[in-house]
Design a protein around this motif. Structure first.
Motif, mmCIF file in Angstrom:
data_model
loop_
_atom_site.group_PDB
_atom_site.id
_atom_site.type_symbol
_atom_site.label_atom_id
_atom_site.label_comp_id
_atom_site.label_asym_id
_atom_site.label_seq_id
_atom_site.Cartn_x
_atom_site.Cartn_y
_atom_site.Cartn_z
ATOM 1 N N ALA A 129 3.569 16.501 -1.881
ATOM 2 C CA ALA A 129 3.463 15.129 -1.516
ATOM 3 C C ALA A 129 3.129 14.816 -2.238
ATOM 4 O O ALA A 129 2.975 13.987 -3.684
ATOM 5 N N ILE A 130 1.535 15.104 -2.845
ATOM 6 C CA ILE A 130 0.944 14.907 -4.614
ATOM 7 C C ILE A 130 1.984 14.953 -5.185
ATOM 8 O O ILE A 130 1.547 13.958 -6.516
ATOM 9 N N GLY A 185 -3.776 9.480 -2.807
ATOM 10 C CA GLY A 185 -3.756 11.162 -1.968
ATOM 11 C C GLY A 185 -5.892 11.598 -1.745
ATOM 12 O O GLY A 185 -6.295 12.501 -1.288
ATOM 13 N N LEU A 186 -6.663 11.025 -2.676
ATOM 14 C CA LEU A 186 -8.399 11.322 -2.742
ATOM 15 C C LEU A 186 -8.947 10.940 -2.092
ATOM 16 O O LEU A 186 -9.331 11.832 -1.151
ATOM 17 N N LEU A 187 -8.602 9.388 -1.664
ATOM 18 C CA LEU A 187 -9.259 8.773 -0.430
ATOM 19 C C LEU A 187 -8.651 9.474 1.078
ATOM 20 O O LEU A 187 -9.865 10.120 1.221
ATOM 21 N N ARG A 224 -4.014 13.909 -9.367
ATOM 22 C CA ARG A 224 -2.892 14.731 -8.568
ATOM 23 C C ARG A 224 -3.323 16.321 -8.824
ATOM 24 O O ARG A 224 -3.547 16.143 -7.993
ATOM 25 N N LEU A 225 -3.825 16.810 -9.633
ATOM 26 C CA LEU A 225 -3.758 17.952 -9.557
ATOM 27 C C LEU A 225 -5.585 18.329 -9.421
ATOM 28 O O LEU A 225 -5.771 19.390 -8.320
ATOM 29 N N THR A 226 -6.795 17.190 -9.699
ATOM 30 C CA THR A 226 -7.674 17.546 -8.936
ATOM 31 C C THR A 226 -8.112 17.541 -7.731
ATOM 32 O O THR A 226 -7.818 18.139 -6.797
#
Ligand SMILES: Nc1ncnc2c1ncn2[C@@H]1O[C@H](COP(=O)(O)OP(=O)(O)OP(=O)(O)O)[C@@H](O)[C@H]1O
Ligand SMILES: [Mg+2]
Lengths: 211, 226
Positions: free
Chosen positions: A30-31, A50-52, A102-104
């Motif tokens: 999804a990310i 996403g990160l949150l 995104r990758l992180t």
């Protein structure tokens, strides 16, 4: 007498490894992809959301934000390694930001998964999943469950090694008075990793693993 | 077991790593010494088929490692200098248990056996730790446990103490030379360690130049390279 560290008992720790792995794969997918039906005004905010969300999952597993920040800090060099060359090649800032976040995020999710899952449970569930009927075409094609779970274990093992090489390279360059930039670090890092892979393959063979 | 080399040569593109070596050894603790590049590791790797002879033949306990690598690896445990590359599984106990996969033992038995060997080397308290978080000395002990748990007949150790400090070197030396029921081939630059063997084999220029009593071999090694 053994002293086993008491396992953290959060919902995330207790979740069955199979479904948890599936959830990880779905989240990472999804990310990584641009969902076509999402409005352009919201799009730029998706990586941040996403990160949150990942931070929230971390908080669920480990009270507070400490663990989450610690993991982000662990990834700092990798983040630099990904983003700086892109910036040097003139990729627009927004694109670099989005890709890097995104990758992180994906790496943080993977780290959360491995922090909260016993490897042996994971391997067992991979092996039994691959033993299941609906996947039998794969096994018939020669994909051995034991091989897949071994590959998983080896990948999880390789991560701390690469991190170690990263640090060693950085320290060696600093010691010689050069500022360790991602560009300067790429070659030594590659050399160290390849050498490690070579020796690792030999040790595997000696331990009777057919690769 | 009898280790038998019959006119063995090994050539890598351009370099002769071993030059027409013939030898028969059956001592319990066989030490191998010699300068860098003299052929020691090549000799050691031939014992379990990691290297194959270019010409000549090797037999270890009647098994030819070049032809039957599987049997050779089942009877031989190999310990490398860099413990990092020997770890396969993420935690200590899992790594030892990994050696017993396919042994036909039940999970509980594998666990018990793995824990038993960890406690024999006094690292049982590390069982559930991440293998990569151990010190080099502890990692090397883990590597030794992971090899010994399968009860190989022969141990081959290629500079097992090269990366260790004095205390850890002595600990590994004790584990390999005093406490071990198995036969061992020990390649080392540490002459104190070599002195603890029953016999020393000295390499120079891809050949065996001397075999004998450790004190004799060490003194001519020192004299020749003075
Ligand atoms: N895989 C290889 N490819 C090419 N040359 C090799 C290879 N392995 C060994 N050699 C060469 O063969 C010779 C003997 O090497 P070997 O590793 O057996 O020496 P050694 O006695 O173990 O040395 P050291 O004390 O440095 O470990 C050396 O000249 C080495 O460069
Ligand atoms: Mg060597």
């Amino acid at each position: 007498m053994t002293f086993v560290k008491p396992l953290n008992s959060s919902l995330i720790h207790r979740a069955a490894p199979g479904p948890k792995l599936l959830a990880l794969i779905l989240l990472i997918t999804a990310i990584s992809i641009e969902l076509p039906f999402i409005d352009d005004t919201i799009k730029p905010w998706i990586p941040a959301c996403g990160l949150l969300f990942t931070a929230a999952l971390y908080a669920l597993a480990f009270p507070g934000v400490g663990k989450f920040l610690e993991q982000v800090w662990n990834l700092k060099l990798l983040i630099a390694l990904i983003s700086i060359p892109q910036l040097l090649f003139g990729t627009p800032l927004a694109t670099v930001l989005s890709a890097t976040v995104r990758l992180t995020d994906a790496m943080l999710l993977a780290a959360l998964f491995s922090l909260t899952t016993k490897t042996r449970d994971l391997l067992d569930s991979i092996e039994s999943a691959l033993g299941a009927k609906w996947l039998s075409p794969l096994t018939r094609l020669g994909l051995k469950p034991a091989t897949v779970s071994l590959a998983f274990a080896m990948t999880m093992n390789a991560i701390p090694m690469i991190m170690k090489f990263l640090n060693q390279t950085k320290e060696a360059q600093s010691a010689r008075g050069v500022k360790p930039t991602p560009v300067r670090m790429t070659i030594p890092l590659l050399v160290a990793s390849l050498k490690y892979a070579d020796e690792y393959a030999e040790a595997l063979t000696a331990r009777g693993v057919e690769v | 077991m009898l280790i038998e080399f019959d006119r063995v040569s090994v050539a890598f593109e351009g370099t002769i790593a071993l030059d027409d070596v013939s030898v028969k050894l059956d001592q319990k603790r066989i030490g191998v010494i010699g300068l860098n590049g003299s052929g020691k590791s090549t000799f050691a790797r031939l014992l379990n088929g990691l290297v194959k002879p270019t010409s000549g033949s090797v037999f270890v306990g009647g098994v030819n490692p070049a032809e039957d690598a599987k049997a050779a690896r089942a009877q031989t445990g190999f310990i490398f200098s860099n413990p990092d590359v020997q770890i396969i599984m993420p935690t200590v106990l899992e790594d030892v248990a990994f050696s017993l996969r396919g042994s036909g033992l039940k999970k509980a038995e594998i666990d018990a056996k793995s824990r038993a060997i960890l406690s024999r080397f006094e690292i049982e308290h590390l069982a559930d730790q991440a293998a990569h978080s151990l010190s080099s000395g502890q990692k090397q002990l883990l590597a030794i446990c992971a090899i010994l748990v399968t009860e190989p007949k022969l141990i081959v150790a290629d500079e097992p103490t090269a990366l260790l400090d004095l205390v850890n070197s002595r600990r590994i030396a004790r584990a390999l030379l005093s406490d071990l029921p198995q036969q061992i081939v020990l390649v080392t630059h540490d002459l104190e360690l070599a002195a603890g063997c029953d016999i020393l084999v000295r390499f120079a220029g891809a050949k065996i130049v001397q075999i004998g009593e450790p004190s004799t071999v060490i003194s001519s090694y020192l004299a020749e390279n003075a």
